[in-house]
Design a protein around this motif. Sequence first.
Motif, short mmCIF file in Angstrom:
data_model
loop_
_atom_site.label_atom_id
_atom_site.label_comp_id
_atom_site.label_asym_id
_atom_site.label_seq_id
_atom_site.Cartn_x
_atom_site.Cartn_y
_atom_site.Cartn_z
N THR A 128 1.50 5.50 -8.72
CA THR A 128 0.86 6.20 -7.60
C THR A 128 1.85 6.38 -6.46
OG1 THR A 128 -1.31 5.30 -8.18
CG2 THR A 128 -1.04 6.14 -5.94
N ARG A 129 2.57 5.32 -6.14
CA ARG A 129 3.57 5.35 -5.07
C ARG A 129 4.63 6.42 -5.37
NH1 ARG A 129 3.43 1.28 -3.09
NH2 ARG A 129 4.05 1.21 -0.96
N ASP B 278 -2.20 2.73 2.42
CA ASP B 278 -1.66 1.50 3.00
C ASP B 278 -2.78 0.60 3.50
OD1 ASP B 278 0.97 2.16 2.48
OD2 ASP B 278 1.36 2.92 4.51
N LEU C 219 5.37 9.93 -3.23
CA LEU C 219 6.70 10.20 -2.68
C LEU C 219 7.29 11.49 -3.24
CD1 LEU C 219 8.17 6.59 -2.67
CD2 LEU C 219 7.51 7.95 -0.68
N MET D 285 -1.13 -1.18 -4.70
CA MET D 285 -1.12 0.18 -5.19
C MET D 285 -0.20 0.24 -6.40
SD MET D 285 0.50 3.42 -3.09
CE MET D 285 0.01 2.63 -1.61
N GLU E 166 8.16 3.98 3.58
CA GLU E 166 9.04 4.68 2.64
C GLU E 166 9.15 6.16 2.99
OE1 GLU E 166 8.62 3.74 -1.56
OE2 GLU E 166 7.35 2.04 -0.98
N ALA F 182 -1.23 8.62 2.81
CA ALA F 182 -0.41 7.42 2.71
C ALA F 182 -0.93 6.33 3.64
CB ALA F 182 1.05 7.74 3.03
N ARG G 272 4.52 -0.88 2.25
CA ARG G 272 3.93 0.22 3.02
C ARG G 272 4.53 1.56 2.61
NH1 ARG G 272 0.49 -0.59 6.83
NH2 ARG G 272 1.36 1.11 8.03
N LEU G 273 3.68 2.43 2.14
CA LEU G 273 4.09 3.75 1.71
C LEU G 273 4.61 4.59 2.89
CD1 LEU G 273 4.33 5.75 -0.61
CD2 LEU G 273 1.92 6.29 -0.30
N GLU H 199 2.56 1.31 -9.00
CA GLU H 199 3.89 1.91 -8.78
C GLU H 199 3.89 3.40 -9.10
OE1 GLU H 199 7.82 1.93 -7.54
OE2 GLU H 199 6.33 0.36 -7.35
#
Length: 58
Positions: A5-6, A36, A10, A1, A48, A32, A44-45, A3
């Motif tokens: 997007t992550r 994942d 978040l 994924m 986090e 999420a 793994r989102l 960065e």
Amino acid sequence: MPENTRIAVLNEYRDAVAKGDLDRQLGIQIAAVDLDQNDPDGPRLMDEIRGLHQPAAA
């Protein structure tokens, strides 16, 4: 994924928590999990997201 997007997910989750929007929080958590599953080798989102609720160690 990617960065970006992550980070976006978040940030959106943090905003939902700050506003107390439980429906939006749940929707983001479900998304999420899907993200994942689509990227099993990446970080793994959901881990986090869970970590956002843990107290920081001194």
